[in-house]
Design an enzyme around this catalytic site. Structure first.
Site, PDB file in Angstrom:
ATOM      1  N   THR A   1       1.302  10.557   0.228  1.00 24.08           N
ATOM      2  CA  THR A   1       1.630   9.135   0.147  1.00 24.08           C
ATOM      3  C   THR A   1       3.132   8.938   0.059  1.00 24.08           C
ATOM      4  OG1 THR A   1       1.025   7.041  -0.906  1.00 24.08           O
ATOM      5  CG2 THR A   1       1.309   8.931  -2.388  1.00 24.08           C
TER       6      THR A   1
ATOM      7  N   LYS B   1       5.365  10.567   3.798  1.00 19.35           N
ATOM      8  CA  LYS B   1       4.477  10.610   4.966  1.00 19.35           C
ATOM      9  C   LYS B   1       5.166  11.085   6.257  1.00 19.35           C
ATOM     10  CE  LYS B   1       1.041   7.240   3.491  1.00 19.35           C
ATOM     11  NZ  LYS B   1       0.216   6.091   3.853  1.00 19.35           N
TER      12      LYS B   1
ATOM     13  N   ASP C   1      -4.982   7.062   7.992  1.00 21.59           N
ATOM     14  CA  ASP C   1      -4.775   5.637   7.679  1.00 21.59           C
ATOM     15  C   ASP C   1      -5.176   4.788   8.873  1.00 21.59           C
ATOM     16  OD1 ASP C   1      -3.726   5.789   5.089  1.00 21.59           O
ATOM     17  OD2 ASP C   1      -1.683   6.120   5.809  1.00 21.59           O
TER      18      ASP C   1
ATOM     19  N   GLY D   1       4.743  -8.215  10.232  1.00 25.54           N
ATOM     20  CA  GLY D   1       5.424  -7.102   9.576  1.00 25.54           C
ATOM     21  C   GLY D   1       5.788  -6.013  10.559  1.00 25.54           C
ATOM     22  N   ALA D   2       6.832  -5.236  10.206  1.00 20.86           N
ATOM     23  CA  ALA D   2       7.263  -4.128  11.062  1.00 20.86           C
ATOM     24  C   ALA D   2       7.703  -2.952  10.192  1.00 20.86           C
ATOM     25  CB  ALA D   2       8.394  -4.573  11.982  1.00 20.86           C
ATOM     26  N   GLY D   3       7.076  -2.836   9.008  1.00 14.29           N
ATOM     27  CA  GLY D   3       7.368  -1.703   8.124  1.00 14.29           C
ATOM     28  C   GLY D   3       6.525  -0.497   8.517  1.00 14.29           C
TER      29      GLY D   3
ATOM     30  N   ALA E   1       3.540   0.601   7.612  1.00 17.45           N
ATOM     31  CA  ALA E   1       2.126   0.364   7.923  1.00 17.45           C
ATOM     32  C   ALA E   1       1.994  -0.401   9.245  1.00 17.45           C
ATOM     33  CB  ALA E   1       1.469  -0.406   6.789  1.00 17.45           C
TER      34      ALA E   1
ATOM     35  N   LEU F   1      -3.868  -6.094   5.151  1.00 18.65           N
ATOM     36  CA  LEU F   1      -3.867  -4.686   4.712  1.00 18.65           C
ATOM     37  C   LEU F   1      -3.866  -4.595   3.190  1.00 18.65           C
ATOM     38  CD1 LEU F   1      -1.479  -2.740   7.125  1.00 18.65           C
ATOM     39  CD2 LEU F   1      -3.804  -3.538   7.499  1.00 18.65           C
TER      40      LEU F   1
ATOM     41  N   GLY G   1      -7.849  -5.193   2.788  1.00 18.62           N
ATOM     42  CA  GLY G   1      -7.596  -3.831   3.260  1.00 18.62           C
ATOM     43  C   GLY G   1      -8.346  -2.735   2.520  1.00 18.62           C
TER      44      GLY G   1
HETATM   45  P1  NAP Z   1       7.257  -1.507   4.050  1.00 18.69           P
HETATM   46  O1  NAP Z   1       7.507  -0.366   4.987  1.00 18.69           O
HETATM   47  O2  NAP Z   1       8.087  -1.669   2.839  1.00 18.69           O
HETATM   48  O3  NAP Z   1       7.363  -2.873   4.935  1.00 18.69           O
HETATM   49  C1  NAP Z   1       7.313  -4.130   4.319  1.00 18.69           C
HETATM   50  C2  NAP Z   1       7.180  -5.221   5.364  1.00 18.69           C
HETATM   51  O4  NAP Z   1       7.035  -6.464   4.666  1.00 18.69           O
HETATM   52  C3  NAP Z   1       8.378  -5.366   6.295  1.00 18.69           C
HETATM   53  O5  NAP Z   1       7.943  -5.792   7.569  1.00 18.69           O
HETATM   54  C4  NAP Z   1       9.188  -6.464   5.593  1.00 18.69           C
HETATM   55  O6  NAP Z   1      10.020  -7.210   6.469  1.00 18.69           O
HETATM   56  C5  NAP Z   1       8.079  -7.359   5.106  1.00 18.69           C
HETATM   57  N1  NAP Z   1       8.505  -8.207   4.002  1.00 18.69           N
HETATM   58  C6  NAP Z   1       8.760  -7.822   2.723  1.00 18.69           C
HETATM   59  N2  NAP Z   1       9.126  -8.899   1.978  1.00 18.69           N
HETATM   60  C7  NAP Z   1       9.106  -9.982   2.815  1.00 18.69           C
HETATM   61  C8  NAP Z   1       9.380 -11.350   2.637  1.00 18.69           C
HETATM   62  N3  NAP Z   1       9.725 -11.855   1.451  1.00 18.69           N
HETATM   63  N4  NAP Z   1       9.215 -12.173   3.709  1.00 18.69           N
HETATM   64  C9  NAP Z   1       8.842 -11.689   4.905  1.00 18.69           C
HETATM   65  N5  NAP Z   1       8.565 -10.392   5.140  1.00 18.69           N
HETATM   66  C10 NAP Z   1       8.692  -9.532   4.101  1.00 18.69           C
HETATM   67  O7  NAP Z   1       5.736  -1.478   3.510  1.00 18.69           O
HETATM   68  P2  NAP Z   1       4.457  -0.795   4.194  1.00 18.69           P
HETATM   69  O8  NAP Z   1       4.333   0.602   3.721  1.00 18.69           O
HETATM   70  O9  NAP Z   1       4.510  -1.073   5.642  1.00 18.69           O
HETATM   71  O10 NAP Z   1       3.248  -1.607   3.508  1.00 18.69           O
HETATM   72  C11 NAP Z   1       3.005  -2.955   3.823  1.00 18.69           C
HETATM   73  C12 NAP Z   1       1.724  -3.438   3.130  1.00 18.69           C
HETATM   74  O11 NAP Z   1       0.584  -2.731   3.617  1.00 18.69           O
HETATM   75  C13 NAP Z   1       1.765  -3.206   1.613  1.00 18.69           C
HETATM   76  O12 NAP Z   1       1.313  -4.364   0.997  1.00 18.69           O
HETATM   77  C14 NAP Z   1       0.775  -2.077   1.389  1.00 18.69           C
HETATM   78  O13 NAP Z   1       0.121  -2.205   0.153  1.00 18.69           O
HETATM   79  C15 NAP Z   1      -0.216  -2.282   2.528  1.00 18.69           C
HETATM   80  N6  NAP Z   1      -0.903  -1.026   2.914  1.00 18.69           N
HETATM   81  C16 NAP Z   1      -2.256  -0.955   2.774  1.00 18.69           C
HETATM   82  C17 NAP Z   1      -2.937   0.197   3.122  1.00 18.69           C
HETATM   83  C18 NAP Z   1      -4.445   0.265   2.965  1.00 18.69           C
HETATM   84  O14 NAP Z   1      -4.998   1.371   2.919  1.00 18.69           O
HETATM   85  N7  NAP Z   1      -5.124  -0.848   2.919  1.00 18.69           N
HETATM   86  C19 NAP Z   1      -2.229   1.300   3.635  1.00 18.69           C
HETATM   87  C20 NAP Z   1      -0.840   1.188   3.790  1.00 18.69           C
HETATM   88  C21 NAP Z   1      -0.178   0.020   3.421  1.00 18.69           C
HETATM   89  P3  NAP Z   1      11.564  -6.730   6.778  1.00 18.69           P
HETATM   90  O15 NAP Z   1      11.437  -5.642   7.816  1.00 18.69           O
HETATM   91  O16 NAP Z   1      12.213  -7.948   7.260  1.00 18.69           O
HETATM   92  O17 NAP Z   1      12.109  -6.218   5.473  1.00 18.69           O
END
Ligand code: NAP
Length: 290
Positions: free
Chosen positions: A67, A71, A107, A131-133, A135, A227, A250
């Site tokens: 995790t 990753k 995942d 989103g573009a993080g 996940a 998610l 999710g």
């Molecule tokens: P990450 O890499 O930190 O990416 C965060 C994303 O959220 C980016 O696109 C960011 O935009 C956006 N964001 C954050 N704050 C914001 C705001 N105030 N307004 C607009 N956009 C905002 O996180 P991640 O690892 O991709 O995870 C994202 C979500 O998926 C989390 O909630 C996580 O819990 C969930 N997840 C779930 C599973 C599951 O098994 N269900 C697995 C993985 C992840 P910018 O690029 O502009 O910063």
């Protein structure tokens, strides 16, 4: 669960690992299926990932989940990497093979199983991905591989959406991902969309937050998949439902990434009845603590 001389060990490496639900998933399965296996959280401090993977192999660990924040970084410690995981650039499951671990990304397969299980199609669909993080990038890749017609990738930071689109379109060999600024959502072409919420906005304890608050946006959404699974029903899901759409959290993605990892480690297919037992246990955890 009785530990004995033959008990196999699997675990989760990451930092932090204290809040993980994976032990609940895997130990429940091992007990239900009668496998002599135990699953434990294994905290790995910064800078010690290579040692940790080599040490786990030397200690005969059957498999590992990986995790945040390891990753991508873990790839350099692997003997082999599955093609999907290599393209996504992230591995969350290591399977013991001759000479080292092989890396997989369960995942995304987990998300796909969760969606198909709910009757949600990707093939031929018009999709909005928020989103573009880490996940969302993997979801974009999955949508491209599974034949989405178009994916509008909306992100607060446009360059990140553009970078993901470039990379995924190149890998897919077609212009399937269209990057857009989040604030420009009103420019989306008219139509009915599957929307996948992949930002961290709305995660507990910030349960009132939502990435797009404008109700008119939700008129375009026939199905919303968040998610996030804590809270059980996010504001995004509420807005989808209030505008006549179906909405899912999710948790099943989390569940199925675990089921697929378990299947890889133990070379079995987990029967649906046992999947359901684990799901009910996870659900009880969230609905009780919300
Ligand atoms: P990450 O890499 O930190 O990416 C965060 C994303 O959220 C980016 O696109 C960011 O935009 C956006 N964001 C954050 N704050 C914001 C705001 N105030 N307004 C607009 N956009 C905002 O996180 P991640 O690892 O991709 O995870 C994202 C979500 O998926 C989390 O909630 C996580 O819990 C969930 N997840 C779930 C599973 C599951 O098994 N269900 C697995 C993985 C992840 P910018 O690029 O502009 O910063």
């Amino acid at each position: 669960m009785k530990i004995n001389g033959k008990t196999r060990i699997c675990g989760l490496i990451g930092n932090p690992v204290e809040h993980t639900l994976s032990p609940m998933i895997h130990n429940t399965l091992a007990q239900a299926l009668g496998h002599d296996m135990v699953y434990v959280p294994l905290l790995v401090e910064a800078g010690r990932l290579k040692e940790a993977v080599a040490g786990a192999y030397a200690l005969n660990l059957l498999g590992l989940n990986v995790t945040v924040p390891y990753k991508s970084q873990v790839i350099e410690s692997l003997q082999e990497v599955d093609e999907l995981a290599r393209n996504i650039g992230a591995v969350n499951t290591l399977v013991r093979t001759e000479g080292g671990y092989k890396g997989y990304n369960t995942d995304m397969e987990g998300l796909y199983r969760a969606m198909t299980g709910e009757g949600i199609r990707i093939e031929g669909e018009q999709i909005i991905l928020l989103g573009a993080g880490g996940a969302a990038r993997a979801v974009a890749y999955l949508c491209a591989v599974k034949g989405a017609a178009k994916v509008y990738l909306l992100n607060r930071t446009l360059d990140k959406a553009q970078a993901v689109a470039r990379e995924v379109n190149h890998a897919a060999g077609r212009e399937v991902i269209v990057p857009m600024l989040l604030a420009a959502y009103a420019n989306l072409p008219a139509g009915q969309y599957l929307a996948i919420q992949g930002t961290s906005v709305g995660l507990s304890p910030h349960v009132e937050d939502v990435v797009i608050a404008d109700e008119t946006f939700y008129e375009k959404i026939h199905t919303g998949f968040d998610l996030i699974y804590s809270p059980w029903e996010t504001r995004f899901m509420q807005l989808v439902k209030a505008n006549g759409g179906r909405a899912y959290n999710g948790l099943k993605m989390l569940l199925y990434q675990g089921i697929i990892a378990y299947e890889l480690w133990n070379q079995v297919t987990v029967p649906e009845a046992d999947v359901q037992v684990v799901y009910e246990k996870l659900k009880a955890h969230f609905t009780r603590t919300d």
